[in-house]
Design a protein around this motif. Structure first.
Motif, PDB file in Angstrom:
ATOM      1  N   LEU A  77       5.329 -12.133  -1.481  1.00  0.00           N
ATOM      2  CA  LEU A  77       5.393 -12.372   0.144  1.00  0.00           C
ATOM      3  C   LEU A  77       3.964 -11.627   0.690  1.00  0.00           C
ATOM      4  O   LEU A  77       3.673 -10.381   0.364  1.00  0.00           O
ATOM      5  N   CYS A  78       3.285 -12.805   1.669  1.00  0.00           N
ATOM      6  CA  CYS A  78       2.026 -12.088   2.223  1.00  0.00           C
ATOM      7  C   CYS A  78       2.243 -12.041   3.575  1.00  0.00           C
ATOM      8  O   CYS A  78       2.645 -13.229   4.330  1.00  0.00           O
ATOM      9  N   GLN A  79       2.011 -10.944   4.246  1.00  0.00           N
ATOM     10  CA  GLN A  79       2.123 -10.927   5.795  1.00  0.00           C
ATOM     11  C   GLN A  79       0.978 -11.623   6.391  1.00  0.00           C
ATOM     12  O   GLN A  79      -0.112 -11.635   5.883  1.00  0.00           O
ATOM     13  N   ILE A  80       1.330 -11.749   7.809  1.00  0.00           N
ATOM     14  CA  ILE A  80      -0.024 -12.474   8.352  1.00  0.00           C
ATOM     15  C   ILE A  80      -1.366 -11.462   8.553  1.00  0.00           C
ATOM     16  O   ILE A  80      -1.146 -10.278   8.479  1.00  0.00           O
ATOM     17  N   GLY A 128       3.688 -17.146   2.150  1.00  0.00           N
ATOM     18  CA  GLY A 128       3.516 -16.467   3.256  1.00  0.00           C
ATOM     19  C   GLY A 128       4.869 -15.907   3.768  1.00  0.00           C
ATOM     20  O   GLY A 128       6.135 -16.162   3.374  1.00  0.00           O
ATOM     21  N   ALA A 129       4.741 -14.662   4.632  1.00  0.00           N
ATOM     22  CA  ALA A 129       6.130 -14.000   4.723  1.00  0.00           C
ATOM     23  C   ALA A 129       7.161 -14.752   5.815  1.00  0.00           C
ATOM     24  O   ALA A 129       8.333 -14.692   5.446  1.00  0.00           O
ATOM     25  N   ASP A 130       6.628 -16.032   6.233  1.00  0.00           N
ATOM     26  CA  ASP A 130       7.485 -16.602   6.962  1.00  0.00           C
ATOM     27  C   ASP A 130       8.447 -17.567   6.022  1.00  0.00           C
ATOM     28  O   ASP A 130       9.349 -18.059   6.669  1.00  0.00           O
ATOM     29  N   GLY A 162      10.021 -16.027   3.796  1.00  0.00           N
ATOM     30  CA  GLY A 162      11.157 -14.956   3.182  1.00  0.00           C
ATOM     31  C   GLY A 162      12.565 -15.642   3.152  1.00  0.00           C
ATOM     32  O   GLY A 162      13.218 -15.001   2.149  1.00  0.00           O
ATOM     33  N   SER A 194       0.636  -6.673   0.090  1.00  0.00           N
ATOM     34  CA  SER A 194       0.687  -8.007   0.610  1.00  0.00           C
ATOM     35  C   SER A 194       1.836  -7.942   1.547  1.00  0.00           C
ATOM     36  O   SER A 194       1.565  -8.747   2.605  1.00  0.00           O
ATOM     37  N   ASP A 195       2.775  -7.302   1.718  1.00  0.00           N
ATOM     38  CA  ASP A 195       3.975  -7.510   2.389  1.00  0.00           C
ATOM     39  C   ASP A 195       3.716  -6.707   3.997  1.00  0.00           C
ATOM     40  O   ASP A 195       4.657  -6.534   4.585  1.00  0.00           O
ATOM     41  N   ALA A 196       2.562  -5.866   3.957  1.00  0.00           N
ATOM     42  CA  ALA A 196       2.322  -5.130   5.091  1.00  0.00           C
ATOM     43  C   ALA A 196       1.192  -6.034   5.963  1.00  0.00           C
ATOM     44  O   ALA A 196       0.276  -6.612   5.492  1.00  0.00           O
ATOM     45  N   GLN A 197       1.421  -6.093   7.251  1.00  0.00           N
ATOM     46  CA  GLN A 197       0.636  -6.908   8.250  1.00  0.00           C
ATOM     47  C   GLN A 197      -0.800  -6.015   8.256  1.00  0.00           C
ATOM     48  O   GLN A 197      -0.656  -5.090   7.996  1.00  0.00           O
TER      49      GLN A 197
END
Length: 599
Positions: free
Chosen positions: A398-401, A370-372, A374, A444-447
């Motif tokens: 990383l995967c954003q919310i 998850g991006a948190d 990072g 994936s790293d874009a909300q």
């Protein structure tokens, strides 16, 4: 010769460059690309060779491009080659070369696009790895889909992939879970103790109060009766000392949670190869061995960290700690490996987790987080680099919310958990395939917003529907042709020998060009670790197919089935069957089932 047109003609480009510039090193040639042109009017493919080699050859890019273009016109199948821009060469292929893609697709079926570029390199892809403390929620969903699709994509590209789930079953969170399950156990036995009183006994209070632990408490009561409790003066059950029940309840509860997690993942189409227990890694001494390895390299020391910038956490204290010299490997600060109570930090345990993967033969490790997380990337990469001598790279995706919305408003769908949307709720609402496809329609790293109304809508701006509709239309054309019986056998083997010269219209050739890109797309997306590219590509295939379908409505000569033109019909059926095969191949990478018809 390869079935990949781009790979085949890249070999021709490289061979031509070697003749023109024989002194260019092979590692430089390895960076030469051959990509589709953005505008078919400029050709079918373009190469950056002249621009890339100009500095090495100490010549103007335009001059090299002119020579390269002239030489490429002699390559079989090249209709034209022309210098373009500052050092590029555009290449136009003979239509017959492009049409030759269709028999290759039909012979290979869904295996079309499978590559050997991965050369069997062993890649461990770890994803989800949720704490087994509650139901899977939507926060886990995106990482699960991205990780699973990435693993499928790497397998398609020729890597030897292991899909892994790391079970965080050691530490304070799982201990807190055990206390919460124990409370539900006492309730199942009929305790008269108040929840607040029990919470005061728990080392960290009662953190997990969801109803999902009620069945766990009931199962514990059924399995162990009152053996894990003591009897109060009034004859009702009361808590026994932690040491008498903690490990039993912890193991029982984690097993229950993992069973539910596996079921949720299976409902999403995710079935991982390996479930690795953090507690087991610790018990086997892998973590301690890894720490000793770092110590032998002189990478550990006792020191005092500077206080964190900004507002200090309540539990921060200035004290001497065992630190890893992660700044030697690009991190911002050195990192602690022991807590104040002498137990490992999460970071130390994660070092052991990655050391275990290396010991099991991983040559590349990819973690989907998850991006948190990072801020955790640099330290983990530093540790892996130190442990392996940079021999086994760690990559992090990383995967954003994800925000679930309906009518433009946030949605809270869970009836069981109350505070978050469960993964199962989302699957029940829109279906597994829609969830998986939609999660891959953004990098994936874009909300992203998961719009329930759009996902369920049958219209063009819903990519799930648009791609599935293209496949369903292909299948309907092939069924109609088979039922008619006027056009001969329409199976893939029979259509692979059809005469294709009649395929010449712009809309037909645009679709052929798109299908030719599939093997290259697999390789490019795999090397970039970007499975969302597959969703974008399939949307383009669908757009090209629907455009051809619509052209047939306006121009009778472009209709798929024409009784008076059997040979032309068979050529178009070959194109339709190849389109369906490529869509299925792409959907298989995404973990999505193709539909035969839309209802």
């Amino acid at each position: 010769m390869s079935d990949c047109v781009f790979q085949r003609y890249r070999h021709h480009v490289l061979a031509t460059v070697r003749e023109l510039l024989p002194d260019v090193a092979e590692d430089t040639l390895a960076r030469v690309e051959l990509t589709p042109t953005r505008d078919p009017a400029h050709g079918d493919m373009a190469t950056n060779a002249a621009l890339l080699l100009a500095r090495v050859a100490k010549r103007k890019p335009a001059d090299i491009a002119q020579e390269l273009a002239q030489a490429l016109t002699a390559v079989p199948g090249v209709a034209a080659a022309a210098a373009a821009g500052p050092g590029f060469v555009n290449i136009t292929l003979e239509p017959a070369v492009l049409r030759g893609v269709l028999p290759a697709v039909l012979r290979a079926g869904e295996a079309y696009g499978t590559s050997t570029i991965g050369a069997g390199v062993r890649v461990n892809v770890e994803y989800v790895s949720a704490n087994p403390t509650g139901p899977m929620h939507v926060g886990h969903c995106r990482g699960a889909v991205v990780g699973d699709a990435l693993a499928n994509l790497l397998g398609k590209a020729g890597f030897d992939v292991t899909k892994e789930f790391y079970i965080n079953d050691a530490g304070t969170q799982v201990r807190a879970l055990a206390w919460a399950a124990y409370w539900r156990y006492l309730q199942a036995l009929g305790t008269t103790m108040e929840q607040e009183a029990f919470a005061e006994l728990a080392p960290h209070g009662l953190q997990y109060l969801g109803d999902y632990l009620v069945p766990v408490g009931m199962e514990l009561a059924a399995e162990y009766g009152a053996k894990l409790a003591e009897t109060a003066a009034d004859g009702t059950p009361r808590p026994a000392p932690e040491a008498t029940w903690l490990e039993t309840v912890r193991g029982f509860t984690v097993a229950h949670m993992l069973k539910a997690i596996r079921e949720d993942l299976a409902a999403l189409g995710v079935n991982q190869d390996v479930f690795t227990s953090e507690a087991d890694v610790l018990a086997r001494g892998v973590t301690e061995t890894a720490i000793q390895t770092l110590e032998k390299q002189g990478l550990l020391y006792e020191g005092i960290l500077e206080p964190p910038k900004g507002k200090l956490p309540e539990d921060w204290e200035e004290r001497e700690q065992l630190l890893f010299r992660s700044t030697d490997f690009g991190d911002d600060v050195d990192r602690p490996l022991r807590k104040s109570d002498g137990t490992n930090t999460y970071f130390a345990n994660d070092i052991g987790c990655h050391a275990d993967k290396v010991a099991r033969g991983a040559q590349v490790m990819i973690d989907v987080w998850g991006a948190d997380h990072g801020g955790y990337v640099k330290r983990m990469k530093a540790a892996v680099k130190a442990l392996t001598g940079d021999a086994v790279p760690l990559e992090v995706v990383l995967c954003q919310i994800v925000h679930i919305v309906r009518d433009g408003q946030p949605v809270r769908m869970s009836k069981r958990a109350g505070t978050f949307v469960t993964l199962r709720d989302l699957i029940d609402e829109v279906g597994r395939d829609a969830v998986r496809f939609t999660m891959l329609t953004r990098k994936s790293d874009a909300q992203m917003e998961f719009d329930l109304d759009l996902v369920m809508a049958q219209k063009r701006d819903n990519p799930v529907f648009y791609v599935q509709y293209a496949h369903a239309r292909c299948r309907s054309v092939l069924r109609a042709a088979a039922e008619d019986g006027s056009y001969g056998p329409v199976d893939a083997a029979a259509l692979s020998t059809a005469a294709l010269d009649s395929l010449s219209a712009d809309a037909e050739m645009a679709l052929v060009r798109r299908l030719a890109e599939w093997p290259r797309m697999v390789e490019a997306a795999a090397l970039a670790r970007e499975p969302h590219r597959i969703a974008f590509y399939l949307a383009d295939v669908a757009a090209d197919f629907h455009a051809l379908w619509n052209r047939g409505r306006d121009d009778a000569a472009l209709r798929f089935l024409q009784a008076e033109a059997v040979d032309a019909t068979r050529a178009r059926l070959a194109l339709v069957a190849a389109t369906a095969a490529v869509i299925r191949s792409g959907l298989a990478v995404m973990g999505v089932e193709p539909v035969e018809e839309m209802r």
